[in-house]
Scaffold this motif. Structure first.
Motif, PDB file in Angstrom:
ATOM      1  N   TYR A  64     -28.804  12.005  24.496  1.00 58.31           N
ATOM      2  CA  TYR A  64     -27.812  12.471  23.675  1.00 58.31           C
ATOM      3  C   TYR A  64     -26.495  13.200  24.515  1.00 58.31           C
ATOM      4  O   TYR A  64     -25.253  12.654  24.296  1.00 58.31           O
ATOM      5  CB  TYR A  64     -28.053  13.520  22.485  1.00 58.31           C
ATOM      6  CG  TYR A  64     -28.983  12.835  21.679  1.00 58.31           C
ATOM      7  CD1 TYR A  64     -28.713  12.021  20.621  1.00 58.31           C
ATOM      8  CD2 TYR A  64     -30.550  13.335  21.744  1.00 58.31           C
ATOM      9  CE1 TYR A  64     -29.738  11.472  19.608  1.00 58.31           C
ATOM     10  CE2 TYR A  64     -31.563  12.755  21.026  1.00 58.31           C
ATOM     11  CZ  TYR A  64     -31.010  11.975  20.032  1.00 58.31           C
ATOM     12  OH  TYR A  64     -31.951  11.511  19.030  1.00 58.31           O
ATOM     13  N   ALA A  65     -26.606  13.802  25.697  1.00 61.38           N
ATOM     14  CA  ALA A  65     -25.775  14.377  26.461  1.00 61.38           C
ATOM     15  C   ALA A  65     -25.184  13.177  27.227  1.00 61.38           C
ATOM     16  O   ALA A  65     -23.676  13.096  27.298  1.00 61.38           O
ATOM     17  CB  ALA A  65     -26.148  15.223  27.359  1.00 61.38           C
ATOM     18  N   VAL A  66     -25.605  12.054  27.615  1.00 55.54           N
ATOM     19  CA  VAL A  66     -24.989  10.856  28.433  1.00 55.54           C
ATOM     20  C   VAL A  66     -24.138  10.126  27.450  1.00 55.54           C
ATOM     21  O   VAL A  66     -23.190   9.331  27.822  1.00 55.54           O
ATOM     22  CB  VAL A  66     -25.845  10.278  29.164  1.00 55.54           C
ATOM     23  CG1 VAL A  66     -26.914  11.011  30.127  1.00 55.54           C
ATOM     24  CG2 VAL A  66     -26.776   9.567  28.061  1.00 55.54           C
ATOM     25  N   VAL A  67     -24.156  10.249  26.130  1.00 55.82           N
ATOM     26  CA  VAL A  67     -23.332   9.634  25.264  1.00 55.82           C
ATOM     27  C   VAL A  67     -22.547  10.503  24.361  1.00 55.82           C
ATOM     28  O   VAL A  67     -22.016  10.217  23.206  1.00 55.82           O
ATOM     29  CB  VAL A  67     -24.437   8.694  24.228  1.00 55.82           C
ATOM     30  CG1 VAL A  67     -24.862   7.631  24.775  1.00 55.82           C
ATOM     31  CG2 VAL A  67     -25.016   9.531  23.336  1.00 55.82           C
ATOM     32  N   GLU A  68     -22.146  11.746  24.956  1.00 53.88           N
ATOM     33  CA  GLU A  68     -21.424  12.875  24.335  1.00 53.88           C
ATOM     34  C   GLU A  68     -21.746  13.279  23.031  1.00 53.88           C
ATOM     35  O   GLU A  68     -21.160  13.697  22.193  1.00 53.88           O
ATOM     36  CB  GLU A  68     -20.173  12.542  24.285  1.00 53.88           C
ATOM     37  CG  GLU A  68     -19.474  12.081  25.724  1.00 53.88           C
ATOM     38  CD  GLU A  68     -17.857  11.832  25.617  1.00 53.88           C
ATOM     39  OE1 GLU A  68     -17.633  11.102  24.771  1.00 53.88           O
ATOM     40  OE2 GLU A  68     -17.212  12.281  26.491  1.00 53.88           O
TER      41      GLU A  68
END
Length: 260
Positions: free
Chosen positions: A90-94
């Motif tokens: 989820y962090a890598v897709v903001e």
């Protein structure tokens, strides 16, 4: 159903991006205890905690690693790594959960060709042009992954009860990794934005490095290190300004998607 879905999506976004640092800091506080002089944690656990005067710094009335505090620590030792791991896709897709179906949650082998986490980061970074802040899709996963790891490690190091010298060295190591990630993998399509980001990360690492050096030298060298920090900061500003003044702003449209 629409309201529930929106609430869940918003919660995932906050937990994977905005709330990572405060949550990790709060969890770390549970392990931050006052240790007896000259004792290791193995010595402490082998004896009576109350007699050894091991108290939780945030709440001195609580004896560390005993009763409910021990149960809390065991829970956090399982929950925190799981939270950090599940937060990566989820962090890598903001925090945009639309790009992370449930079947992608455990596709963690990012080094493999066609990995779902990497592909999701590329799609999300290509979906909407953000002007100067538009990321190079090819490096979107790397950039955001490093940021996510840094968000976890820095609070852990700062709040931990490591010796000050060790803390400063570890902080400098994290700063170095953050700088290297943007130095070799330009994060933004706009050349000027990438250059600015690279030099800002380097300045942060340089300040961390000077801070670590102060931990290993006496007060007689403080003036020298302060001069180095000031001189280095001025040199960075001058060099950055000179580079920005002669650099073209944008790569070609094709390079935007190829990451060249």
């Amino acid at each position: 159903l629409g309201f529930t879905e929106t609430l869940v999506t918003l919660s995932i976004s906050l937990l994977s991006v905005s709330l990572v640092v405060p949550l990790v800091k709060r969890c770390t506080v549970a392990f931050n205890c006052v240790w007896p002089q000259g004792k290791t944690w193995l010595d402490v656990l082998a004896k009576n905690k109350a007699e050894e005067k091991i108290w939780l710094i945030a709440a001195p009335s609580i004896v560390c690693f005993d009763g409910s505090h021990w149960q809390l620590c065991m829970f956090l030792l399982v929950a925190l790594p799981l939270y950090v791991f599940l937060g990566v896709p989820y962090a890598v897709v903001e925090g945009d959960a639309r790009y992370v179906p449930n079947k992608f949650l455990f596709k963690w082998k990012a080094w493999q060709e066609g990995n779902e986490w990497v592909a999701a980061a590329k799609r999300q970074s290509s979906a909407l042009h953000k002007g100067p802040l538009h990321m190079v899709p090819k490096y979107a996963f790397m950039t955001r992954f490093v940021e996510h790891v840094a968000k976890v490690l820095l609070p852990l190091i700062v709040v931990s009860d490591f010796r000050p010298r060790i803390r400063m060295v570890l902080i400098a190591v994290v700063g170095f990794a953050m700088w290297i990630s943007v130095a070799f993998y330009a994060p933004y399509v706009e050349r000027k934005t990438s250059l600015l980001t690279k030099w800002m990360k380097f300045w942060s690492f340089f300040a961390m490095f000077i801070g670590a050096c102060k931990g290993f030298t006496g007060k007689e060298t403080d003036d020298i290190l302060n001069c180095m920090l000031t001189g280095g900061s001025v040199a960075i500003v001058v060099g950055l300004t000179a580079q920005l003044s002669v650099m073209t702003a944008r790569k070609s449209d094709m390079a935007m998607f190829e990451g060249k």
